[in-house]
Design an enzyme around this catalytic site. Structure first.
Site, PDB file in Angstrom:
ATOM      1  N   SER A   5       0.866  -1.180   0.000  1.00  0.00           N
ATOM      2  CA  SER A   5       0.000   0.000   0.000  1.00  0.00           C
ATOM      3  C   SER A   5       0.896   1.222   0.000  1.00  0.00           C
ATOM      4  O   SER A   5       2.083   1.145   0.359  1.00  0.00           O
ATOM      5  CB  SER A   5      -0.875   0.005   1.262  1.00  0.00           C
ATOM      6  OG  SER A   5      -1.521   1.248   1.441  1.00  0.00           O
ATOM      7  N   TYR A  16      -1.790  -0.659  10.843  1.00  0.00           N
ATOM      8  CA  TYR A  16      -1.861  -0.975   9.415  1.00  0.00           C
ATOM      9  C   TYR A  16      -0.608  -0.500   8.701  1.00  0.00           C
ATOM     10  O   TYR A  16      -0.024  -1.219   7.880  1.00  0.00           O
ATOM     11  CB  TYR A  16      -3.105  -0.322   8.812  1.00  0.00           C
ATOM     12  CG  TYR A  16      -3.277  -0.588   7.332  1.00  0.00           C
ATOM     13  CD1 TYR A  16      -3.698  -1.829   6.878  1.00  0.00           C
ATOM     14  CD2 TYR A  16      -3.015   0.410   6.386  1.00  0.00           C
ATOM     15  CE1 TYR A  16      -3.859  -2.079   5.515  1.00  0.00           C
ATOM     16  CE2 TYR A  16      -3.171   0.170   5.031  1.00  0.00           C
ATOM     17  CZ  TYR A  16      -3.596  -1.071   4.598  1.00  0.00           C
ATOM     18  OH  TYR A  16      -3.748  -1.316   3.247  1.00  0.00           O
TER      19      TYR A  16
END
Length: 231
Positions: free
Chosen positions: A134, A147
Site C-alpha cells: 500500500s 496498518y
C-alpha cells in the site's frame, strides 16, 4: 506448458480481479480461499482453476495449499499475496489483539506462504512474487499505525524475497496502491468510488509486471488515483 499462479484473497477485490486477469492471459490458477464452494460458480473452468481452502492464520494451511497445487499442476510460477485486512490500530486506542491480527494476516501469512512455495518458485527459473502492500507502506498520513506498520513490513518482506531469490530467477514486486475501488477502501474513506483506481486496472498492471523478463524487474510499483507528493 501453462504457468501456474497461486493467489490469496481471490474471493473479492484486488485478488479476484487479478485472478480474472491472469486466467484471461492463459495462466492456470490455484486460488486459496476460506470457502472454495462460494467461488465455484465464478470459476467453472475446473481444468484450469483449483479452488482450495486457505486460512491466513493457520500455520499449516500454506503447506497444504502448496502441496495440493503441486499434486494437481506440477509447478508454481507465481505467488500473489493479496489477502489482507485494514482494521484501525491507533497508538492510544489500539489493542494487542488487533495489532497481532493485523501483523499476522498482512505480514506473517505472506511470509509463510512464500516460505512454502519458495522451492517451487526456484524450479520455475522465472518465479514471480507479487506482494500487495500500500502507499501506507511508503509513508504515514493517518493514525492507523498498526496498518502502516504492517504495510511497511510487507514492502521489506518483498525486498527480502528479491534478495533471496534473485540468483534463482525469482523476481518480486511490492504493489503499493492508494485507494482502490473495493469493499475495503469504500469502508474507510469518503472518496467517491469512481475516483479511485479500479481493481481491474490494478490487476492489468500486476499481470504486466509478472510478464516482464528477469532483466526488467520492478521492485516497487506505486499507483495512485490522486496527486500525492511522496518525496
Amino acid at each position: 506448458m501453462e504457468k501456474v499462479a497461486l493467489i490469496s484473497g481471490a474471493s473479492r477485490g484486488i485478488g479476484l480481479a487479478v485472478a480474472h486477469e491472469l486466467l484471461a492471459r492463459g495462466y492456470r490458477l490455484s486460488l486459496g480461499v476460506r470457502n472454495p464452494a462460494l467461488l465455484a460458480p465464478v470459476f467453472p473452468e475446473r481444468a484450469r482453476v483449483l479452488l482450495l481452502p486457505y486460512e491466513a492464520r493457520d500455520l499449516n494451511s500454506p503447506k497444504a495449499w502448496v502441496a495440493a497445487t503441486l499434486a494437481a499442476f506440477g509447478r508454481i510460477d507465481v505467488v500473489v499475496n493479496s489477502a489482507g485486512i485494514c482494521k484501525h490500530v491507533g497508538l492510544e486506542e489500539g489493542t494487542e489483539e488487533l495489532l497481532e491480527e493485523t501483523l499476522d494476516i498482512n505480514v506473517k501469512a505472506p511470509y509463510r506462504l512464500l516460505q512454502a512455495a519458495f522451492a517451487a518458485l526456484k524450479v520455475s527459473g522465472e518465479g514471480r512474487v507479487i506482494n500487495l502492500a500500500s502507499l501506507s507502506g511508503k509513508r504515514v498520513r493517518n493514525l492507523n499505525i498498526g496498518y502502516q506498520m504492517s504495510k511497511h513490513a510487507a514492502v521489506a518482506l518483498n525486498h527480502g524475497v528479491r534478495r533471496a531469490g534473485w540468483e534463482h530467477g525469482i523476481r518480486a514486486t511490492a504493489i503499493c496502491p492508494g485507494y482502490v475501488n473495493t469493499e475495503l477502501a469504500t469502508a474507510i474513506t469518503d472518496m467517491p468510488p469512481a475516483e479511485m483506481t479500479s481493481a481491474a486496472d490494478l490487476a492489468s498492471l500486476i499481470a504486466t509486471t509478472i510478464a516482464l523478463p528477469n532483466t526488467a524487474s520492478v521492485a516497487e510499483l506505486l499507483v495512485n488515483c490522486a496527486y500525492e507528493n511522496l518525496m
